[in-house]
Enzyme design. Structure first.
Site, short mmCIF file in Angstrom:
data_model
loop_
_atom_site.label_atom_id
_atom_site.label_comp_id
_atom_site.label_asym_id
_atom_site.label_seq_id
_atom_site.Cartn_x
_atom_site.Cartn_y
_atom_site.Cartn_z
CB CYS A 127 -1.03 0.19 1.07
SG CYS A 127 -1.70 1.66 1.69
CB CYS A 140 0.73 1.67 4.03
SG CYS A 140 -1.23 1.03 4.03
#
Length: 104
Positions: A29, A32
């Site tokens: 991600c 992230c």
């Protein structure tokens, strides 16, 4: 306090006492990866008052499902095991510190 890595088996115990900002994330991600260094800074700033807990959603799907995590990063603020706030997506450090300080 360093950032705590939690899994499905120990999650409930990890969040049972105190204020914890739980980061639901995954290695693939992009946002992230962007928020990871911000969380390191937040951990330093709130040391002694709150902890940061990271949960990899790929490896801990049960916990992610229990908290209705549909998008990542999802950050859930827990106080004594109860959800008190939630934000989704990248957040600046100041906003995360403010979120935590509202509940300590």
């Amino acid at each position: 306090m360093a950032i705590i890595e939690a899994n499905d088996a120990e999650f409930k115990e990890t969040i049972s006492e105190g204020v914890k900002l739980v980061d639901f994330w995954a290695p693939w991600c992009g946002p992230c990866k962007m928020i990871a260094p911000v969380l390191e800074e937040v951990a330093t700033e709130v040391e002694g008052k709150a902890d940061i807990v990271k949960v990899n959603v790929d490896e801990n799907q049960a916990t992610a499902a229990d908290y209705g995590v549909m998008s990542i990063p999802t950050l859930i603020l827990m106080k004594d095991g109860e959800e008190v706030d939630k934000v989704v997506g990248f957040q600046p450090k100041e906003q995360l510190v403010s979120l935590i300080e509202k509940h300590i």
